[in-house]
Design a protein around this motif. Structure first.
Motif, PDB file in Angstrom:
ATOM      1  N   VAL A   1      51.681  18.846  43.740  1.00 12.12           N
ATOM      2  CA  VAL A   1      52.217  19.349  45.002  1.00 12.12           C
ATOM      3  C   VAL A   1      53.644  18.847  45.196  1.00 12.12           C
ATOM      4  O   VAL A   1      53.921  17.649  45.039  1.00 12.12           O
ATOM      5  CB  VAL A   1      51.343  18.920  46.179  1.00 12.12           C
ATOM      6  CG1 VAL A   1      51.994  19.287  47.505  1.00 12.12           C
ATOM      7  CG2 VAL A   1      49.963  19.562  46.073  1.00 12.12           C
ATOM      8  N   SER A   2      54.549  19.742  45.546  1.00 12.20           N
ATOM      9  CA  SER A   2      55.930  19.379  45.842  1.00 12.20           C
ATOM     10  C   SER A   2      56.015  18.737  47.220  1.00 12.20           C
ATOM     11  O   SER A   2      55.827  19.407  48.239  1.00 12.20           O
ATOM     12  CB  SER A   2      56.831  20.621  45.807  1.00 12.20           C
ATOM     13  OG  SER A   2      58.091  20.349  46.411  1.00 12.20           O
ATOM     14  N   GLY A   3      56.318  17.446  47.261  1.00 16.88           N
ATOM     15  CA  GLY A   3      56.501  16.776  48.545  1.00 16.88           C
ATOM     16  C   GLY A   3      57.750  17.226  49.253  1.00 16.88           C
ATOM     17  O   GLY A   3      57.824  17.218  50.487  1.00 16.88           O
ATOM     18  N   VAL A   4      58.767  17.644  48.480  1.00 23.90           N
ATOM     19  CA  VAL A   4      60.017  18.100  49.083  1.00 23.90           C
ATOM     20  C   VAL A   4      59.785  19.355  49.905  1.00 23.90           C
ATOM     21  O   VAL A   4      60.349  19.525  50.983  1.00 23.90           O
ATOM     22  CB  VAL A   4      61.088  18.330  47.995  1.00 23.90           C
ATOM     23  CG1 VAL A   4      62.336  18.986  48.571  1.00 23.90           C
ATOM     24  CG2 VAL A   4      61.455  17.012  47.323  1.00 23.90           C
ATOM     25  N   LYS A   5      58.921  20.244  49.421  1.00 22.13           N
ATOM     26  CA  LYS A   5      58.613  21.446  50.194  1.00 22.13           C
ATOM     27  C   LYS A   5      57.578  21.175  51.279  1.00 22.13           C
ATOM     28  O   LYS A   5      57.641  21.741  52.374  1.00 22.13           O
ATOM     29  CB  LYS A   5      58.101  22.553  49.272  1.00 22.13           C
ATOM     30  CG  LYS A   5      57.790  23.826  50.050  1.00 22.13           C
ATOM     31  CD  LYS A   5      57.326  24.962  49.183  1.00 22.13           C
ATOM     32  CE  LYS A   5      57.080  26.209  50.042  1.00 22.13           C
ATOM     33  NZ  LYS A   5      56.555  27.343  49.252  1.00 22.13           N
ATOM     34  N   THR A   6      56.619  20.287  50.995  1.00 24.81           N
ATOM     35  CA  THR A   6      55.475  20.127  51.891  1.00 24.81           C
ATOM     36  C   THR A   6      55.794  19.332  53.147  1.00 24.81           C
ATOM     37  O   THR A   6      55.347  19.695  54.245  1.00 24.81           O
ATOM     38  CB  THR A   6      54.327  19.443  51.136  1.00 24.81           C
ATOM     39  OG1 THR A   6      53.982  20.234  50.001  1.00 24.81           O
ATOM     40  CG2 THR A   6      53.101  19.297  52.023  1.00 24.81           C
TER      41      THR A   6
ATOM     42  N   VAL B   1      56.950  17.832  38.508  1.00 20.12           N
ATOM     43  CA  VAL B   1      56.582  18.702  39.636  1.00 20.12           C
ATOM     44  C   VAL B   1      57.843  19.246  40.306  1.00 20.12           C
ATOM     45  O   VAL B   1      58.827  18.515  40.500  1.00 20.12           O
ATOM     46  CB  VAL B   1      55.753  17.929  40.672  1.00 20.12           C
ATOM     47  CG1 VAL B   1      55.431  18.808  41.881  1.00 20.12           C
ATOM     48  CG2 VAL B   1      54.483  17.380  40.039  1.00 20.12           C
ATOM     49  N   GLY B   2      57.814  20.516  40.696  1.00 23.94           N
ATOM     50  CA  GLY B   2      58.892  21.081  41.499  1.00 23.94           C
ATOM     51  C   GLY B   2      60.243  20.964  40.828  1.00 23.94           C
ATOM     52  O   GLY B   2      60.449  21.434  39.707  1.00 23.94           O
ATOM     53  N   ARG B   3      61.193  20.298  41.521  1.00 26.93           N
ATOM     54  CA  ARG B   3      62.543  20.135  40.972  1.00 26.93           C
ATOM     55  C   ARG B   3      62.689  18.888  40.107  1.00 26.93           C
ATOM     56  O   ARG B   3      63.766  18.619  39.602  1.00 26.93           O
ATOM     57  CB  ARG B   3      63.569  20.079  42.113  1.00 26.93           C
ATOM     58  CG  ARG B   3      64.050  21.438  42.604  1.00 26.93           C
ATOM     59  CD  ARG B   3      65.397  21.309  43.333  1.00 26.93           C
ATOM     60  NE  ARG B   3      65.940  22.605  43.673  1.00 26.93           N
ATOM     61  CZ  ARG B   3      65.827  23.189  44.875  1.00 26.93           C
ATOM     62  NH1 ARG B   3      65.171  22.562  45.830  1.00 26.93           N
ATOM     63  NH2 ARG B   3      66.359  24.371  45.109  1.00 26.93           N
ATOM     64  N   SER B   4      61.633  18.117  39.926  1.00 27.20           N
ATOM     65  CA  SER B   4      61.713  16.869  39.166  1.00 27.20           C
ATOM     66  C   SER B   4      61.265  17.089  37.716  1.00 27.20           C
ATOM     67  O   SER B   4      60.133  16.792  37.342  1.00 27.20           O
ATOM     68  CB  SER B   4      60.856  15.785  39.833  1.00 27.20           C
ATOM     69  OG  SER B   4      61.357  15.467  41.121  1.00 27.20           O
TER      70      SER B   4
ATOM     71  N   ASP C   1      63.075  26.056  45.204  1.00 28.65           N
ATOM     72  CA  ASP C   1      63.204  26.955  44.064  1.00 28.65           C
ATOM     73  C   ASP C   1      61.821  27.456  43.640  1.00 28.65           C
ATOM     74  O   ASP C   1      60.804  27.137  44.271  1.00 28.65           O
ATOM     75  CB  ASP C   1      63.970  26.291  42.915  1.00 28.65           C
ATOM     76  CG  ASP C   1      63.218  25.117  42.296  1.00 28.65           C
ATOM     77  OD1 ASP C   1      62.024  24.908  42.607  1.00 28.65           O
ATOM     78  OD2 ASP C   1      63.837  24.392  41.491  1.00 28.65           O
ATOM     79  N   GLU C   2      61.793  28.244  42.566  1.00 30.05           N
ATOM     80  CA  GLU C   2      60.527  28.855  42.161  1.00 30.05           C
ATOM     81  C   GLU C   2      59.469  27.819  41.822  1.00 30.05           C
ATOM     82  O   GLU C   2      58.301  27.962  42.189  1.00 30.05           O
ATOM     83  CB  GLU C   2      60.751  29.777  40.959  1.00 30.05           C
ATOM     84  CG  GLU C   2      59.489  30.498  40.505  1.00 30.05           C
ATOM     85  CD  GLU C   2      59.739  31.457  39.360  1.00 30.05           C
ATOM     86  OE1 GLU C   2      58.753  31.867  38.718  1.00 30.05           O
ATOM     87  OE2 GLU C   2      60.912  31.793  39.112  1.00 30.05           O
ATOM     88  N   ALA C   3      59.857  26.752  41.112  1.00 30.75           N
ATOM     89  CA  ALA C   3      58.884  25.736  40.722  1.00 30.75           C
ATOM     90  C   ALA C   3      58.293  25.027  41.927  1.00 30.75           C
ATOM     91  O   ALA C   3      57.162  24.528  41.882  1.00 30.75           O
ATOM     92  CB  ALA C   3      59.517  24.727  39.774  1.00 30.75           C
TER      93      ALA C   3
ATOM     94  N   ASP D   1      54.648  28.916  41.512  1.00 34.57           N
ATOM     95  CA  ASP D   1      55.222  27.580  41.423  1.00 34.57           C
ATOM     96  C   ASP D   1      54.652  26.893  40.181  1.00 34.57           C
ATOM     97  O   ASP D   1      53.887  27.492  39.439  1.00 34.57           O
ATOM     98  CB  ASP D   1      54.978  26.772  42.706  1.00 34.57           C
ATOM     99  CG  ASP D   1      53.495  26.502  42.987  1.00 34.57           C
ATOM    100  OD1 ASP D   1      52.678  26.530  42.034  1.00 34.57           O
ATOM    101  OD2 ASP D   1      53.150  26.241  44.157  1.00 34.57           O
ATOM    102  N   ASN D   2      55.031  25.649  39.952  1.00 41.02           N
ATOM    103  CA  ASN D   2      54.549  25.012  38.719  1.00 41.02           C
ATOM    104  C   ASN D   2      53.369  24.090  38.982  1.00 41.02           C
ATOM    105  O   ASN D   2      53.052  23.226  38.170  1.00 41.02           O
ATOM    106  CB  ASN D   2      55.695  24.262  38.017  1.00 41.02           C
ATOM    107  CG  ASN D   2      55.811  22.799  38.441  1.00 41.02           C
ATOM    108  OD1 ASN D   2      55.882  22.489  39.630  1.00 41.02           O
ATOM    109  ND2 ASN D   2      55.845  21.910  37.472  1.00 41.02           N
ATOM    110  N   SER D   3      52.669  24.286  40.106  1.00 44.50           N
ATOM    111  CA  SER D   3      51.596  23.362  40.452  1.00 44.50           C
ATOM    112  C   SER D   3      50.442  23.398  39.453  1.00 44.50           C
ATOM    113  O   SER D   3      49.849  22.362  39.152  1.00 44.50           O
ATOM    114  CB  SER D   3      51.083  23.651  41.871  1.00 44.50           C
ATOM    115  OG  SER D   3      50.621  24.980  41.999  1.00 44.50           O
TER     116      SER D   3
END
Length: 515
Positions: A116-121, A146-149, A50-52, A376-378
């Motif tokens: 950093v989003s680990g799910v994306k990375t 972070v990300g979806r969390s 997602d965007e975040a 993203d929300n980084s």
């Protein structure tokens, strides 16, 4: 600009980028929720980020055709009230590819930031971890905030465009006032939009999440691979839960003994060293260096470019212009990996001809901006986690007193990194400590890999981490190379040592050097 300080994983930039028993045994506060330790994860096909998280396509199948799987784990919002509200933490995994009888467990990755989003990375590493996958489920996650969390959200995309375009190294009272005002507006937006999560995104909270994750995944010990800020998270985990440390590797190591000022000064020196190395490499090529006749000439021309952009920006990515700050962000992005040095050469050539689009695109990557203009929300997560962790608060007068020291460390990056220290001024949540506590007496060996040419986490931090972990815990390995991190360099010596420890438990001799 606070995001100049983000400690990114090497692979990111090379692409552009039982709980009660443990707590009681560690003398912790003993708080827990037994129901959360017994939750069962529902693994499903992963959606597109997602965007975040930074958007993009859903992860492609693994080299052997297996699919990535994603799940949501519940954790306490407040670890001091574990039976209260919960938050959702997003996880991703690739099941082990080898013989089930040889499976060790889960290997959990954190790729840095913080933010950093680990799910994306993790899927972006492609086959880089396939050897480790023969005996582990590869697992990563979006840390809290972070990300979806339960992501920290601050300003919108249009506001962030302006935020990243402003002058990060003010030369006069008006520019200084603008920087201070915009930083306060950003921080106020974080409080307004994310007030509930802000007090609960400290690294100690994420470390407790890691231990809950370990239990929910069914592992007796935590097997972990941390990059950059992920080494700090791993060190804090080892401090809190030393008896639960399994096979653990730190790469691109944060110096746990430094406060934010010392870390920023160290990065000024580190990025200056990386720029020096880039310039020397460029002029050493047989065809010559297209952006300078000598290493000093390369650096002088870059400095002149930045001064010119401070007076008059040039066209960047339409409709935005390449400002001094955007150009500096693009340069910093390329110094995270030697593989990106050619992009720096190309971007400089274009900028000297009046086209700032490549340097701006690189800066956008550094700031978490997609091609469609969404962030993203980084940056928000980086600020929230850093400010919740670090106690010091620096004002403008303090920064101005420190500017000569930062400029001596780096004529090019010193000002911006010094002014970045104001990022936590007037933050809504008090910082926890001057620096993290990573002492972990009694923990299993932790392999600590330092890179002599690392710009973001200077090499000296590896030795400081080894010393801080305590006698018999940290085992130092040196890689004489360039870029942020060592494992992703694909150096056979580094990968052989890391794989040998994670797969077979073979600890390399302390002081091993890879070239």
């Amino acid at each position: 600009m606070p995001t100049l300080l983000r400690l990114r994983a090497a692979a990111l930039t090379a692409t552009a980028v039982l709980l009660s028993t443990v707590l009681a045994g560690c003398g912790d506060d003993g708080t827990e929720d037994q129901d959360l330790t017994r939750q069962e994860l529902s693994w499903k096909a992963c959606p597109a980020p997602d965007e975040a998280q930074g958007e993009g396509a859903a992860p492609s199948p693994l080299p052997d055709g297996d699919e990535w799987q994603c799940a949501t784990m519940k954790a306490p919002l407040d670890w001091n009230d574990p039976k209260g509200d919960t938050i959702d933490l997003e996880l991703i995994r690739a099941r082990a590819s080898g013989d089930k009888s040889e499976r060790i467990g889960s290997l959990i990755f954190n790729f840095g930031g913080p933010g950093v989003s680990g799910v994306k990375t993790l899927p972006g590493f492609g086959d880089g971890f396939e050897t480790l996958r023969t005996r582990y489920d590869l697992v990563s996650f979006d840390p809290r905030g972070v990300g979806r969390s339960d992501p920290v959200l601050c300003e919108n995309d249009q506001q962030l465009d302006a935020y990243f375009q402003q002058d990060a190294s003010p030369d006069d009272t008006a520019e200084r006032t603008e920087l201070l005002d915009s930083t306060k507006e950003f921080n106020d937006a974080c409080e307004k939009n994310s007030e509930q999560i802000l007090p609960h995104v400290r690294t100690t909270d994420a470390a407790r999440d890691l231990d809950l994750m370990r239990q929910v995944l069914g592992d007796r010990e935590l097997h972990y691979f941390g990059f950059s800020y992920g080494t700090e998270l791993g060190g804090v985990y080892a401090h809190l839960f030393p008896q639960r440390v399994g096979r653990v590797v730190f790469d691109a190591v944060v110096d746990p003994t430094r406060d934010p000022e010392q870390s920023s000064l160290g990065q000024a020196k580190g990025f200056q060293l990386a720029l020096d190395n880039y310039a020397e490499d460029c002029v050493s090529k047989s065809g010559g260096c297209p952006v300078g006749d000598s290493a000093q000439d390369v650096k002088d021309r870059i400095a002149t470019l930045l001064k010119d952009l401070d007076r008059k920006p040039i066209p960047g990515v339409f409709p935005r212009e390449l400002t001094q700050s955007a150009a500096l962000g693009g340069i910093i992005q390329t110094l995270y990996s030697q593989e990106l040095w050619q992009y720096l050469t190309d971007g400089l050539q274009q900028a000297y001809d009046g086209d700032g689009s490549l340097l701006m695109a690189l800066s956008d990557t550094n700031n978490g901006r997609s091609e469609n203009g969404e962030y993203d929300n980084s940056a928000a997560a980086y600020t929230a986690i850093s400010c919740a962790d670090a106690k010091p608060r620096y004002d403008a007068a303090y920064v101005e007193r420190k500017l000569p020291e930062f400029r001596a460390a780096s004529p090019l990056f010193g000002d911006a990194l010094a002014w970045g220290m104001i990022g936590c001024t007037d933050w809504a949540v008090a910082g926890a400590a001057d620096h993290p506590d990573v002492s972990a007496p009694g923990a299993a060996p932790i392999l600590v890999v330092g890179n002599t040419g690392d710009p973001a986490t200077p090499y000296e931090g590896a030795r400081k981490m080894v010393d801080a972990l305590g006698k018999g815990v940290g085992v130092e390995l040196t890689y004489r190379g360039q870029g942020h991190g060592a494992y992703d360099s694909k150096n056979k010596c580094v990968q052989g040592a890391v794989n040998g420890y994670l797969l077979d438990g073979k600890v390399p001799p302390a002081g091993t050097v890879c070239t």
